[in-house]
Scaffold this active site. Structure first.
Site, PDB file in Angstrom:
ATOM      1  N   HIS A  66      35.239  79.119-106.368  1.00 59.94           N
ATOM      2  CA  HIS A  66      36.035  78.439-105.392  1.00 59.94           C
ATOM      3  C   HIS A  66      36.315  79.869-104.577  1.00 59.94           C
ATOM      4  CE1 HIS A  66      39.104  76.252-103.029  1.00 59.94           C
ATOM      5  NE2 HIS A  66      39.976  77.474-103.172  1.00 59.94           N
ATOM      6  N   ARG A 120      33.585  55.462-106.144  1.00 59.97           N
ATOM      7  CA  ARG A 120      33.288  56.806-106.738  1.00 59.97           C
ATOM      8  C   ARG A 120      32.840  56.682-108.034  1.00 59.97           C
ATOM      9  NH1 ARG A 120      35.370  61.242-104.502  1.00 59.97           N
ATOM     10  NH2 ARG A 120      36.589  59.936-103.020  1.00 59.97           N
ATOM     11  N   GLU A 174      30.707  86.463-104.670  1.00 59.22           N
ATOM     12  CA  GLU A 174      30.519  85.037-105.460  1.00 59.22           C
ATOM     13  C   GLU A 174      29.141  85.010-106.121  1.00 59.22           C
ATOM     14  OE1 GLU A 174      30.960  81.433-102.967  1.00 59.22           O
ATOM     15  OE2 GLU A 174      32.323  82.445-101.814  1.00 59.22           O
ATOM     16  N   ASN A 186      33.368  75.574-111.785  1.00 59.13           N
ATOM     17  CA  ASN A 186      33.303  75.674-110.729  1.00 59.13           C
ATOM     18  C   ASN A 186      33.621  77.138-109.785  1.00 59.13           C
ATOM     19  OD1 ASN A 186      33.137  74.507-107.652  1.00 59.13           O
ATOM     20  ND2 ASN A 186      35.161  74.977-107.465  1.00 59.13           N
ATOM     21  N   SER A 225      23.561  78.573-101.997  1.00 59.19           N
ATOM     22  CA  SER A 225      23.177  79.768-102.009  1.00 59.19           C
ATOM     23  C   SER A 225      23.849  80.413-103.684  1.00 59.19           C
ATOM     24  CB  SER A 225      24.130  80.598-100.910  1.00 59.19           C
ATOM     25  OG  SER A 225      25.639  80.577-101.116  1.00 59.19           O
ATOM     26  N   MET A 253      30.511  69.303-102.537  1.00 58.68           N
ATOM     27  CA  MET A 253      31.594  68.694-101.977  1.00 58.68           C
ATOM     28  C   MET A 253      31.964  67.353-102.054  1.00 58.68           C
ATOM     29  SD  MET A 253      32.292  71.705-100.383  1.00 58.68           S
ATOM     30  CE  MET A 253      33.461  71.184 -99.151  1.00 58.68           C
ATOM     31  N   ARG A 254      32.206  66.977-103.204  1.00 57.71           N
ATOM     32  CA  ARG A 254      32.651  65.582-103.738  1.00 57.71           C
ATOM     33  C   ARG A 254      33.752  65.758-104.826  1.00 57.71           C
ATOM     34  NH1 ARG A 254      31.645  60.691-102.635  1.00 57.71           N
ATOM     35  NH2 ARG A 254      31.585  59.151-104.385  1.00 57.71           N
TER      36      ARG A 254
END
Length: 218
Positions: free
Chosen positions: A114, A70, A179, A112, A18, A95-96
Site C-alpha cells: 500500500h 463479489r 515499493e 499487499n 510494476s 483494485m478490487r
C-alpha cells in the site's frame, strides 16, 4: 542434497503491474524462497498479463464484470488458485475488494503493498492525502490482508521525505522506487518463514527483528 521446495506464489493485478514485475525479477534468483507460478487479473486488458506471459508465467484473466456477485468472482478466483497449488497470494495493484470469506480463507497467506505509511492514509489517493496533511515522511507498507481495508498487520515499511515543491506525481514516483525494493524483501521474509502471522500479530525470526521490534526499511 535435498531440494528445498519453494513457496508457490500467485500475483493478482488490475493494471500494468510494476510491483508484479519487481517480484518476478526477484524470484528469478536461484536462492529466492518463492516462485511465481500464476499471475491473475480482474481486468482482461491489464498490461501486466502480457508482461508475465512473455516471461513464461501462466496467466488468467477473470473479468469481474462477468460475475453476478463479489462472492461469485471470489469463488472463481479461488478455483484458479487451488488448481495452481498456490501457497501465498501477493496483491500488486489489485483494485478490487474481496468478500470477507475469501480473505479469511487466506488469512496469513495473502499480502499487499500500500502506498502510504499505514495506518496513515488508507484507501486511494494516498499521496494527495499526505500532501494535504502536511506530513514530512511518506512511504509504503507491506501488510497481511484482513477483511478491513488496509488494516492488516504490518510486515515492512519504507519511508521517503516529503520535499518542498512535491506534488502527487513526484511523490508517487519516489515512493514507487521504494515499493519495488521493499515488496521483494518482504515476500522473501514471508516465503522463507522468517515472518509469520500469529493471530493479529506479525512475528519475526530473531535474525530479522531490529531492537525496536519493527521492520522499517529506509
Amino acid at each position: 542434497m535435498a531440494v528445498v521446495r519453494k513457496t508457490r506464489v500467485a500475483i493478482l493485478i488490475s493494471g500494468r503491474g510494476s510491483n508484479m514485475a519487481s517480484l518476478i525479477a526477484a524470484a528469478e534468483a536461484s536462492d529466492f524462497p518463492a516462485e511465481i507460478v500464476l499471475v491473475a487479473a480482474n481486468r482482461p486488458e491489464a498490461p501486466g498479463l502480457a508482461f508475465a506471459a512473455a516471461r513464461g508465467i501462466p496467466t488468467r484473466a477473470l473479468d469481474h464484470k462477468a460475475y453476478p456477485s463479489r462472492e461469485a468472482f471470489d469463488g472463481a478466483l479461488q478455483a484458479e488458485l487451488a488448481a495452481a497449488g498456490i501457497d501465498l497470494v501477493c496483491l500488486a495493484g489489485f483494485m478490487r475488494i474481496f468478500s470477507a470469506g475469501f480473505v479469511e480463507a487466506w488469512a496469513g497467506r495473502m499480502i499487499n503493498i500500500h502506498p502510504s505509511l499505514l495506518p496513515l492514509f488508507k484507501g486511494t489517493h494516498t499521496h494527495e492525502q499526505a500532501l494535504a496533511a502536511g506530513v514530512r515522511l511518506h512511504g509504503c507498507t507491506v501488510h497481511y490482508v484482513v477483511p478491513e481495508l488496509d488494516a492488516g498487520p504490518i510486515i515492512a515499511q519504507a519511508a521517503v521525505p516529503v520535499r518542498p515543491g512535491d506534488d502527487a506525481d513526484t511523490l508517487a514516483a519516489r515512493i514507487l522506487v521504494q515499493e519495488h525494493r521493499l515488496y521483494p524483501q518482504a515476500l522473501a521474509l514471508v516465503a522463507g518463514g522468517q515472518v509469520r502471522l500469529e493471530g493479529e500479530r506479525v512475528v519475526f525470526s530473531d535474525d530479522v527483528v531490529p531492537a525496536d521490534g519493527a521492520l522499517l526499511s529506509l
